[in-house]
Design a protein around this motif. Structure first.
Motif, PDB file in Angstrom:
ATOM      1  N   THR A 235       0.816  -1.218   0.000  1.00  0.00           N
ATOM      2  CA  THR A 235       0.000   0.000   0.000  1.00  0.00           C
ATOM      3  C   THR A 235       0.851   1.271   0.000  1.00  0.00           C
ATOM      4  N   THR A 236       2.076   1.152   0.474  1.00  0.00           N
ATOM      5  CA  THR A 236       2.952   2.338   0.494  1.00  0.00           C
ATOM      6  C   THR A 236       4.021   2.275  -0.593  1.00  0.00           C
ATOM      7  N   SER A 241       1.138   0.398  -5.230  1.00  0.00           N
ATOM      8  CA  SER A 241       0.054   0.822  -4.338  1.00  0.00           C
ATOM      9  C   SER A 241      -1.297   0.845  -5.057  1.00  0.00           C
ATOM     10  N   ILE A 253      -8.026  -1.642   2.824  1.00  0.00           N
ATOM     11  CA  ILE A 253      -7.040  -0.571   2.625  1.00  0.00           C
ATOM     12  C   ILE A 253      -7.242   0.528   3.660  1.00  0.00           C
ATOM     13  N   SER A 254      -8.485   0.865   3.908  1.00  0.00           N
ATOM     14  CA  SER A 254      -8.777   1.914   4.903  1.00  0.00           C
ATOM     15  C   SER A 254      -8.325   1.510   6.289  1.00  0.00           C
ATOM     16  N   LYS A 257      -4.608   1.820   6.568  1.00  0.00           N
ATOM     17  CA  LYS A 257      -4.185   3.223   6.633  1.00  0.00           C
ATOM     18  C   LYS A 257      -4.416   3.779   8.017  1.00  0.00           C
ATOM     19  N   GLU A 258      -5.559   3.392   8.634  1.00  0.00           N
ATOM     20  CA  GLU A 258      -5.842   3.850  10.005  1.00  0.00           C
ATOM     21  C   GLU A 258      -4.813   3.305  10.969  1.00  0.00           C
ATOM     22  N   SER A 260      -1.740   2.582  10.278  1.00  0.00           N
ATOM     23  CA  SER A 260      -0.439   3.239  10.093  1.00  0.00           C
ATOM     24  C   SER A 260      -0.381   4.598  10.750  1.00  0.00           C
ATOM     25  N   LYS A 261      -1.563   5.170  11.066  1.00  0.00           N
ATOM     26  CA  LYS A 261      -1.595   6.489  11.707  1.00  0.00           C
ATOM     27  C   LYS A 261      -1.337   6.395  13.200  1.00  0.00           C
TER      28      LYS A 261
END
Length: 262
Positions: A235-236, A241, A253-254, A257-258, A260-261
């Motif tokens: 994804t990165t 990606s 994917i969402s 991403k959450e 990774s935050k």
């Protein structure tokens, strides 16, 4: 690998002897052989092309049921063997172990539930129960009674008449009370054994279903966990990606991403 003398010694033993066959496979193979032999012998005692008279049909009618029970028991034993036979090497078991851990972790199950594959590979009670009851069956009484009855049935049969003529059906033979009693006693002796076989076959079937379900869950969970691990890196990735986003559900994917935050 093979980093010490113990491992080298074990390697030599495994090379010479090969892996062990799990006890359930051995026992169920024996059960299949016993069931098929009994089925063959009982089938030979039951004449499909004659109509047994009412005086004995209550007892002769049990033989097709015996044959059906033996057919099912053999089939269920074969199905159980097939369910565990693909998981009889250390590498197979390691994959299943990791997959089951992924299943438990991915579904937040703590502690992890028992793995039915392990129970199946280590079982002795169910498989030995089926083998033992099959060994208890002797057909001497049934064979003696049915041989006498079949001889009388065949002797009473009338050969077909000439072409264009109609031959009335022959009257059924009569049997002595002793002949009927011998058949009655034989079936009354055997029927409880076949009820046990039927019950054990159902337990085996349920067992097989649980093994198949658990191994399917472990295999899928391992694949999904590997997919998530690879997706994290892709994804990165500046090249891949967009490609990974095209094959993964948007919610996956969402979620990543959450994560990774955090």
């Amino acid at each position: 690998m093979l980093d010490n003398d113990k491992q080298i010694d074990a390697f030599g033993i495994l090379t010479a002897q090969g892996a062990a066959t799990p006890a359930p496979i051995i026992r169920y193979r024996e059960a299949i052989s016993l069931a098929d032999g009994l089925k063959r012998d009982i089938t030979a005692l039951y004449l499909d092309d004659v109509t047994y008279p009412p005086s004995i049909s209550e007892f002769t009618g049990k033989l097709p049921g015996y044959i059906d029970t033996l057919t099912k028991s053999s089939a269920e034993a074969s199905r159980f063997i097939a369910a565990i036979q693909g998981y009889t090497t250390p590498s197979d078991l390691m994959q299943m172990k990791i997959g089951w851990e992924c299943y438990a972790k991915g579904n937040r199950l703590n502690p992890a539930p028992p793995f039915a594959l392990v129970e199946g590979l280590c079982d002795t009670a169910v498989c030995e129960g089926l083998t033992d009851v099959l060994k208890q069956i002797t057909l001497t009484g049934l064979a003696g009674a049915m041989t006498t009855i079949n001889e009388l049935m065949l002797a009473a049969a009338v050969p077909p008449g000439d072409e264009g003529t109609t031959t009335p059906p022959p009257p059924p033979p009569s049997f002595t009370p002793e002949e009927i009693e011998a058949l009655k006693v034989a079936t009354e002796t055997l029927s409880p054994h076949f009820s046990t076989i039927d019950a054990t076959s159902k337990v085996t079937s349920d067992y097989t279903d649980r093994v198949q379900t658990s191994t399917a869950l472990a295999a899928k969970s391992l694949n999904d966990a590997v997919a998530i691990t690879l997706t994290v890196g892709l994804t990165t990735d500046p090249v891949m990606s967009q490609a990974i986003a095209a094959i993964m559900p948007p919610d996956v994917i969402s979620a990543l991403k959450e994560d990774s935050k955090c």
